[in-house]
Design a protein around this motif. Sequence first.
Motif, mmCIF file in Angstrom:
data_model
loop_
_atom_site.group_PDB
_atom_site.id
_atom_site.type_symbol
_atom_site.label_atom_id
_atom_site.label_comp_id
_atom_site.label_asym_id
_atom_site.label_seq_id
_atom_site.Cartn_x
_atom_site.Cartn_y
_atom_site.Cartn_z
ATOM 1 N N GLU A 9 10.521 8.131 3.568
ATOM 2 C CA GLU A 9 9.637 8.408 2.431
ATOM 3 C C GLU A 9 10.290 9.299 1.369
ATOM 4 O O GLU A 9 10.231 9.005 0.176
ATOM 5 C CB GLU A 9 8.349 9.051 2.930
ATOM 6 C CG GLU A 9 7.341 9.308 1.835
ATOM 7 C CD GLU A 9 6.039 9.897 2.363
ATOM 8 O OE1 GLU A 9 5.346 10.517 1.560
ATOM 9 O OE2 GLU A 9 5.736 9.740 3.562
ATOM 10 N N ILE A 61 0.838 -1.205 0.000
ATOM 11 C CA ILE A 61 0.000 0.000 0.000
ATOM 12 C C ILE A 61 0.872 1.253 0.000
ATOM 13 O O ILE A 61 0.623 2.206 -0.749
ATOM 14 C CB ILE A 61 -0.969 0.004 1.206
ATOM 15 C CG1 ILE A 61 -2.023 -1.085 1.024
ATOM 16 C CG2 ILE A 61 -1.624 1.371 1.382
ATOM 17 C CD1 ILE A 61 -2.868 -1.330 2.270
ATOM 18 N N GLY A 62 1.895 1.271 0.833
ATOM 19 C CA GLY A 62 2.799 2.427 0.894
ATOM 20 C C GLY A 62 3.523 2.654 -0.420
ATOM 21 O O GLY A 62 3.630 3.789 -0.899
ATOM 22 N N SER A 106 2.055 6.401 -7.061
ATOM 23 C CA SER A 106 0.983 7.232 -7.609
ATOM 24 C C SER A 106 1.285 8.724 -7.429
ATOM 25 O O SER A 106 0.820 9.552 -8.214
ATOM 26 C CB SER A 106 -0.365 6.873 -6.981
ATOM 27 O OG SER A 106 -0.365 7.136 -5.602
ATOM 28 N N GLU A 107 2.079 9.085 -6.428
ATOM 29 C CA GLU A 107 2.480 10.475 -6.248
ATOM 30 C C GLU A 107 3.523 10.911 -7.279
ATOM 31 O O GLU A 107 3.630 12.092 -7.600
ATOM 32 C CB GLU A 107 3.024 10.697 -4.830
ATOM 33 C CG GLU A 107 1.948 10.656 -3.765
ATOM 34 C CD GLU A 107 2.510 10.746 -2.352
ATOM 35 O OE1 GLU A 107 3.729 10.957 -2.177
ATOM 36 O OE2 GLU A 107 1.714 10.594 -1.401
ATOM 37 N N LYS A 142 2.518 1.665 -3.394
ATOM 38 C CA LYS A 142 1.514 2.101 -4.375
ATOM 39 C C LYS A 142 1.241 3.598 -4.223
ATOM 40 O O LYS A 142 1.161 4.331 -5.215
ATOM 41 C CB LYS A 142 0.225 1.304 -4.199
ATOM 42 C CG LYS A 142 -0.831 1.634 -5.217
ATOM 43 C CD LYS A 142 -2.051 0.736 -5.063
ATOM 44 C CE LYS A 142 -3.098 1.051 -6.124
ATOM 45 N NZ LYS A 142 -4.244 0.133 -6.054
ATOM 46 N N LYS A 143 1.145 4.060 -2.988
ATOM 47 C CA LYS A 143 0.900 5.489 -2.732
ATOM 48 C C LYS A 143 2.057 6.337 -3.251
ATOM 49 O O LYS A 143 1.846 7.346 -3.924
ATOM 50 C CB LYS A 143 0.702 5.715 -1.235
ATOM 51 C CG LYS A 143 0.467 7.174 -0.847
ATOM 52 C CD LYS A 143 0.375 7.314 0.667
ATOM 53 C CE LYS A 143 0.188 8.737 1.114
ATOM 54 N NZ LYS A 143 1.343 9.590 0.896
ATOM 55 N N LEU A 144 3.285 5.912 -2.959
ATOM 56 C CA LEU A 144 4.449 6.666 -3.411
ATOM 57 C C LEU A 144 4.542 6.689 -4.938
ATOM 58 O O LEU A 144 4.855 7.721 -5.527
ATOM 59 C CB LEU A 144 5.733 6.088 -2.815
ATOM 60 C CG LEU A 144 5.936 6.314 -1.323
ATOM 61 C CD1 LEU A 144 7.138 5.534 -0.826
ATOM 62 C CD2 LEU A 144 6.103 7.792 -1.025
ATOM 63 N N LYS A 167 11.102 8.083 -2.475
ATOM 64 C CA LYS A 167 10.501 8.759 -3.629
ATOM 65 C C LYS A 167 11.585 9.116 -4.652
ATOM 66 O O LYS A 167 11.395 8.952 -5.857
ATOM 67 C CB LYS A 167 9.768 10.015 -3.172
ATOM 68 C CG LYS A 167 8.390 10.138 -3.759
ATOM 69 C CD LYS A 167 7.769 11.462 -3.372
ATOM 70 C CE LYS A 167 6.633 11.220 -2.430
ATOM 71 N NZ LYS A 167 5.897 12.416 -2.100
ATOM 72 N N GLU A 202 0.407 10.431 -11.924
ATOM 73 C CA GLU A 202 -0.999 10.014 -11.886
ATOM 74 C C GLU A 202 -1.340 9.095 -13.051
ATOM 75 O O GLU A 202 -2.388 8.477 -13.070
ATOM 76 C CB GLU A 202 -1.905 11.248 -11.899
ATOM 77 C CG GLU A 202 -1.800 12.077 -10.642
ATOM 78 C CD GLU A 202 -2.668 13.323 -10.688
ATOM 79 O OE1 GLU A 202 -3.454 13.478 -11.640
ATOM 80 O OE2 GLU A 202 -2.550 14.128 -9.757
#
Length: 186
Positions: A95, A14-15, A21-22, A17-19, A99, A25
């Motif tokens: 994080e 999940i983490g 997607s940031e 995937k979030k990174l 990234k 998009e």
Amino acid sequence: MEIAIINPDTLSAIGLKKLLSEISEEFIIRTFADYGTFADDTPDMYTWYFVSSQTYVLYNSFFLPRKEKTVILMHGIGLNTASGGNHILNIFLPEKMMKAELSKFFSDSIPLPPPHEEAELSAREIEVLVLITKGYINKEIADKLNISLTTVITHRKNITEKLGIKSVSGLTMYAVMNGYVEADRI
């Protein structure tokens, strides 16, 4: 660009995937808890594979030919065991650092870091490495290859110096991840 995350650790997936997607998009990101679920979902359609190290080792026959677009998710330990041109991501980075590492895989303006420079293993060193992973001791390797015990010791020393890996488990991981042995044949 379609990305597959194959990782049994739900929170890490999940983490990640979030990174991802940031970063963009436009990424289409799918997560899979195991290889079986992933294999049922047209696995060749993905541009990038983010894979847990355990899944990579177990399903090396799928990922090794796709090494250029596979990123192995490591937990900060054993990062040098997967050298040899593999893309590695330490998922325990803060994080901001993660990234920056992730963006290297997708940006044309930021090239991938060069793979860890390492000397190539000779054919004989690979033979010795394979026998080490199968649990043979120095004397047995010498007998099997018809070379002296001193020569086996020299080959082992050269292998550990070239790879920077000293433990048998680390050498085994390296051999599997680089296609010298299959995980189910150890």
